[in-house]
Design a protein around this motif. Structure first.
Motif, short mmCIF file in Angstrom:
data_model
loop_
_atom_site.label_atom_id
_atom_site.label_comp_id
_atom_site.label_asym_id
_atom_site.label_seq_id
_atom_site.Cartn_x
_atom_site.Cartn_y
_atom_site.Cartn_z
N LYS A 451 36.40 53.63 32.15
CA LYS A 451 37.41 54.70 32.14
C LYS A 451 38.83 54.18 32.07
CE LYS A 451 34.62 58.15 34.59
NZ LYS A 451 34.51 59.02 35.80
N LYS A 452 39.09 53.08 32.75
CA LYS A 452 40.42 52.50 32.73
C LYS A 452 40.80 52.04 31.32
CE LYS A 452 43.22 48.84 34.81
NZ LYS A 452 43.22 47.63 35.68
N ARG A 454 39.45 53.14 28.50
CA ARG A 454 39.60 54.33 27.65
C ARG A 454 41.00 54.94 27.82
NH1 ARG A 454 35.01 58.73 26.52
NH2 ARG A 454 33.60 57.45 25.30
N LYS A 455 41.44 54.99 29.04
CA LYS A 455 42.76 55.56 29.34
C LYS A 455 43.86 54.74 28.66
CE LYS A 455 45.54 57.11 33.33
NZ LYS A 455 46.75 56.26 33.19
N GLU A 459 46.33 56.17 25.77
CA GLU A 459 47.79 56.14 25.98
C GLU A 459 48.50 55.43 24.82
OE1 GLU A 459 48.30 54.26 29.73
OE2 GLU A 459 47.92 56.09 30.91
#
Length: 729
Positions: A451-452, A454-455, A459
C-alpha cells in the motif's frame, strides 16, 4: 552555371510571352494527320471532364482566376501547338506526326498522373508551358536539362518520359536530376530509388549519406551482386567500406552489431571473429557492448546500429540460455536446471530478464533473479543498476513487480534511493515514441500489493499530471489516464472508467454483444501441431463430450455446437486440428478454417490461443477484427497487447505472466462457454472468483494466479483509453 542561368532567363521570358498568346487559326490539315488532331482534342476534353460536376471547365484549384488562366492555356496553347506544327515548313511530314503524338502523350500522361494523385490540377498550365519551352530547345538540338532543373519533379517527370525527348542531348543529366529530386522527396526510399538508377552521377554521395543515417539498409544493399552493390563496394568512405566488408562475410550479421566500435577502430574484425565460435564469449561481449552503448546514450551520443545490437543480444539470450532453462521447467534440481547460466555474471543475468520478457517462464525468471544477487559481492539493487548504466531499468522494475519481487528489490537499497527510483520509474513516460513505458507502469501498479508503494506511485503520477496539464501535451494525456485508472482500482473512489474514459465496460461482457443477428456466438480456437498441441486438443474435445454439445469432425477442423441451453443462444466453437506443424499443415488448417467462416459470414467474437508463447504471434496475425474477447495465455507485454488492440480496439484480453497451462486454459474455457450457453453475461470478477475456488491446490493456484482478467489488465485498459483520448483530441 552561366550557361544554365542564361537558358533559365530565356525560358522565363519565353514563358511570359506564352502566357500572352493569342489563338492561331488552324490551317487546313491533311487527311492523313486529322486523326492525330482529333486525338489531341479528345485528350483536352478528357482533362475538362476530370471534374464530373463541370463539363466545360477544368477545375484545377480553388482559385477562380487561376482556373480561367489554366483553361486558356489548355485550349489556346495546345491549339497553337497544333497549328504551329502544321505551319512549320522546316518540319518533315514524319516530324509533324512525331510532334503531334508528343502533344497527345503530354495530355494523356497528365490525365493518368492526375488520376493517380501524382500531380495536382494547378500544375497543368506550367506543364504545358514548360513542354513548349522543352520543345523549342529540342528543335534547336539543345539540352532540355535547364527545363527539368527549373521545374518541380511531377512536371519534369511527365516531360522527360515523353518519347520525343528520348534522344535529347541532355536526357541523361535530366533523368539524373529527376532521380535526385525523388531522393530528396523520399529520403527513406533513397536506396530503393538508387537501386533502380545506380548510374546517376551522385550515387556515391547518396551512399555516404545513407551510411551515416541507416546502416542496416546500406548493409542489405552492399551484399547485392548488382551495379549498386558494386558502387557501394568501390566507395572510399571509411564507414561505407566497413559496412561493405561485413556484408561480404557469410557471418557478417554476427559482426554488424559492433559496427560503432569497428568504425572507431576500438576493436578489429579479427577480434570479433575470435568470439563468434564461442556462444558464451559472444553473449558476454554483447552484454559488455550494450552497457557501453547505454552509457554513451546518456551523454547524447547515439552509437551506430545500437538497436541491432540490442536485438542480437535479445536473440542470443533466448537462444542460448532462456530456451534451455525453460525446457527444464520440470527438473527438480535447480543445480541441473540452471547449470547453463553458472558462468554468467550479475549484469549478464540481468539482460536475460529484461530482454527475455516475452519468453522467460515464471520459475525461470525467479531462478535468474535470485542468482543475480547471489553473485554480487554486495547485493545492492542500486549497485546493479549502476553496473548496467540503468539500461532497461524500468523494464526490470516492471518484471520484478509482475513476479512479486519488487519489495525484495527495493529492500536492497536505502529508503531514499528506493523512493527516488520508483518516482523515476513513473516519470518521463512520454520520452519514447511508443507507449511501452506507460504500459509497463500500468501493469506494474496492478501487480503491486504494498500500500505504501502504491501510494507513492499514485502521488508521483498525480504530480506529473499536474505539472503537464498546462501544456496539454501527450505526456499530460498519459498521466491523466494513468491517474484515473489507478484511482479506479480503489472501489471507495467510485470511478466509472466507461463514463470517464469512454471505453467499453471492463467488468462485464454482455452475452448479447457476442451474438450475431442469428443469436450465434462464434468462438474460434487456434491449435498448433506440436506434441503438446495434440494432447491439449484431445483434452479440449473430451470436455465437450456430453449431452449439451454436439461435435462434428471435419478434415481440418472440428465444430462444437451447443444443443441445449437458453432459447435464442447458440454457442459454436470452431477449432482447427493440430496437424503436423513441421509441414505447416496446422497453418493450412487455420487458413482454410478462416476462409470457411468468411464464406458463411461467421464472425468470431471470442478468439482463444491454444499453444506455446512462440506461436502467439501467428494467432495475432490471423486475429479476427470482430473479436470482443481474446484469450492469449502468455502475450508478451506491450508489443502483443498493442497489436491485439490495433486489430480489436475494445477487446477484453485475458493474458498470463507466463505460458498458459492446458488445465487452467481449459477450466477457463469451460467456465466461459457454460455461462454463454446458459445465456448469461460474463461477469469477470464473479467468474474469476469461481475459478479461484476451482484451482485451490498450491500448484494450480500458483499457475492460475499468473492469469490476468480483463478488469485487472491495466496495460490493455490504458492502451484502449489512450487511443480513444488521442482520437477525441
Amino acid at each position: 552555371m552561366k550557361q544554365y542561368f542564361a537558358l533559365f532567363i530565356v525560358t522565363f521570358l519565353f514563358s511570359v510571352k506564352l502566357f500572352a498568346q493569342t489563338e492561331i487559326k488552324m490551317p487546313k490539315v491533311p487527311l492523313m494527320r486529322q486523326l492525330f488532331h482529333t486525338n489531341i482534342d479528345q485528350a483536352q476534353q478528357k482533362i475538362i471532364l476530370l471534374n464530373p460536376l463541370n463539363d466545360s471547365t477544368f477545375i484545377a484549384s480553388g482559385d477562380e482566376k487561376k482556373n480561367i488562366q489554366i483553361n486558356r492555356i489548355l485550349k489556346v496553347h495546345i491549339n497553337n501547338l497544333q497549328a504551329k506544327i502544321e505551319l512549320d515548313t522546316a518540319l518533315s511530314e514524319n516530324d509533324k506526326f512525331i510532334w503531334l503524338r508528343a502533344v497527345e502523350t503530354l495530355l494523356r500522361d497528365f490525365v493518368y498522373d492526375y488520376q493517380s494523385r501524382l500531380i495536382k490540377g494547378d500544375k497543368l498550365g506550367d506543364l504545358i508551358i514548360n513542354f513548349e519551352a522543352a520543345m523549342k530547345l529540342e528543335r534547336k538540338q539543345a539540352s532540355i536539362e535547364p527545363i527539368i532543373i527549373a521545374t518541380p519533379y511531377e512536371i519534369g517527370s511527365i516531360i522527360l518520359q515523353n518519347p520525343v525527348f528520348a534522344t535529347n542531348t541532355g536526357y541523361k543529366m535530366s533523368r539524373d536530376n529527376l532521380v535526385l529530386k525523388m531522393c530528396k522527396r523520399q529520403p527513406a526510399n533513397s536506396m530503393k530509388i538508387l537501386n533502380a538508377y545506380p548510374d546517376v552521377y551522385f550515387a556515391d554521395s547518396i551512399i555516404k549519406v545513407v551510411a551515416y543515417k541507416n546502416q542496416e539498409e546500406l548493409y542489405n544493399y552492399a551484399a547485392s551482386p548488382n551495379e549498386l552493390g558494386d558502387a557501394i563496394r568501390k566507395s572510399d568512405d571509411p564507414l561505407v567500406k566497413i559496412i561493405s566488408q561485413l556484408a561480404q562475410k557469410n557471418t557478417g550479421r554476427m559482426y554488424f552489431p559492433f559496427l560503432d566500435l569497428l568504425y572507431k577502430n576500438e576493436i578489429s574484425i579479427d577480434s570479433v571473429g575470435k568470439l563468434i565460435d564461442s556462444e558464451q564469449a559472444y553473449y558476454k561481449f554483447l552484454v559488455q557492448t550494450e552497457i557501453r552503448y547505454a552509457e554513451q546514450m546518456q551523454h547524447a551520443d547515439t552509437p551506430l546500429v545500437y538497436k541491432t545490437l540490442t536485438e542480437k543480444l535479445r536473440a542470443k539470450a533466448i537462444e542460448i540460455y532462456i530456451d534451455d532453462i525453460n525446457a527444464l521447467h520440470d527438473e527438480k534440481s535447480d543445480a541441473v536446471r540452471f547449470k547453463k547460466i553458472d558462468s554468467l555474471q550479475p549484469t549478464e543475468l540481468y539482460y536475460l530478464c529484461v530482454l527475455g520478457e516475452e519468453e522467460i517462464y515464471t520459475s525461470s525468471y525467479l531462478g535468474v533473479y535470485k542468482r543475480i544477487f547471489q553473485r554480487m559481492k554486495v547485493p545492492k539493487a542500486d549497485t546493479l543498476l549502476k553496473l548496467v548504466s540503468y539500461d532497461y531499468y524500468k523494464k526490470f522494475i516492471k518484471m520484478a513487480a509482475a513476479y512479486n519481487q519488487l519489495d525484495d528489490f527495493l529492500k536492497r537499497m536505502d529508503t531514499l534511493s528506493a523512493d527516488k527510483m520508483m518516482r523515476s520509474f513513473v516519470t518521463d513516460l512520454a520520452a519514447k515514441n511508443t507507449l511501452e513505458d506507460a504500459v509497463d507502469v500500468a501493469d506494474s501498479y496492478a501487480s503491486i500489493t504494498n500500500k505504501k508503494l502504491r501510494k507513492l506511485i499514485l502521488e508521483q503520477v498525480q504530480a506529473n499530471m499536474l505539472e503537464d496539464t498546462v501544456s496539454h501535451t501527450r505526456a499530460a494525456t498519459i498521466y491523466r489516464l494513468l491517474y484515473t485508472i489507478f484511482q479506479s482500482m480503489d472501489t471507495a473512489n467510485h470511478i466509472d472508467l466507461t463514463a470517464q474514459l469512454g471505453i467499453n465496460p471492463i467488468f462485464i461482457m454482455p452475452n448479447k454483444l457476442l451474438k450475431d443477428t442469428s443469436g450465434r456466438i462464434i468462438i474460434q480456437q487456434f491449435f498448433y501441431g506440436d506434441k503438446d498441441g495434440k494432447t491439449v486438443f484431445e483434452a479440449f474435445l473430451g470436455n465437450f463430450k456430453n449431452p449439451n454439445w454436439k461435435i462434428t469432425q471435419k478434415k481440418e477442423w472440428v465444430e462444437v455446437k451447443s444443443v441445449k441451453g437458453v432459447k435464442g443462444t447458440h454457442v459454436c466453437i470452431y477449432a482447427n486440428k493440430p496437424l503436423d506443424t513441421e509441414k505447416d499443415l496446422d497453418a493450412q488448417a487455420q487458413e482454410h478454417l478462416i476462409n470457411y467462416l468468411d464464406s458463411l459470414g461467421l464472425k468470431p467474437t471470442v478468439v482463444i490461443h491454444r499453444g506455446h508463447s512462440y506461436y502467439v504471434k501467428y494467432t495475432i496475425e490471423q486475429l479476427a477484427s470482430s473479436a470482443k474477447i481474446v484469450l492469449l495465455g502468455s502475450c508478451g507485454g506491450y508489443q502483443s497487447l498493442n497489436k491485439v488492440l490495433e486489430i480489436c480496439p475494445q477487446a477484453h484480453i485475458i493474458s498470463s505472466k507466463q505460458v498458459g497451462t492446458g488445465v487452467i486454459n481449459q477450466g477457463m474455457i469451460n467456465a466461459i462457454t457454460e455461462q454463454l450457453r446458459l445465456g448469461k453475461d460474463l461477469n469477470w470478477p464473479v467468474l474469476w472468483k469461481g475459478l479461484s475456488n476451482q484451482f485451490k491446490d498450491p500448484k494450480s493456484k500458483e499457475k492460475f494466479n499468473d492469469y490476468i482478467p480483463p478488469y485487472k489488465n491495466l496495460g490493455a485498459i490504458f492502451i484502449m483509453a489512450y487511443n480513444i483520448a488521442i482520437g477525441n483530441e
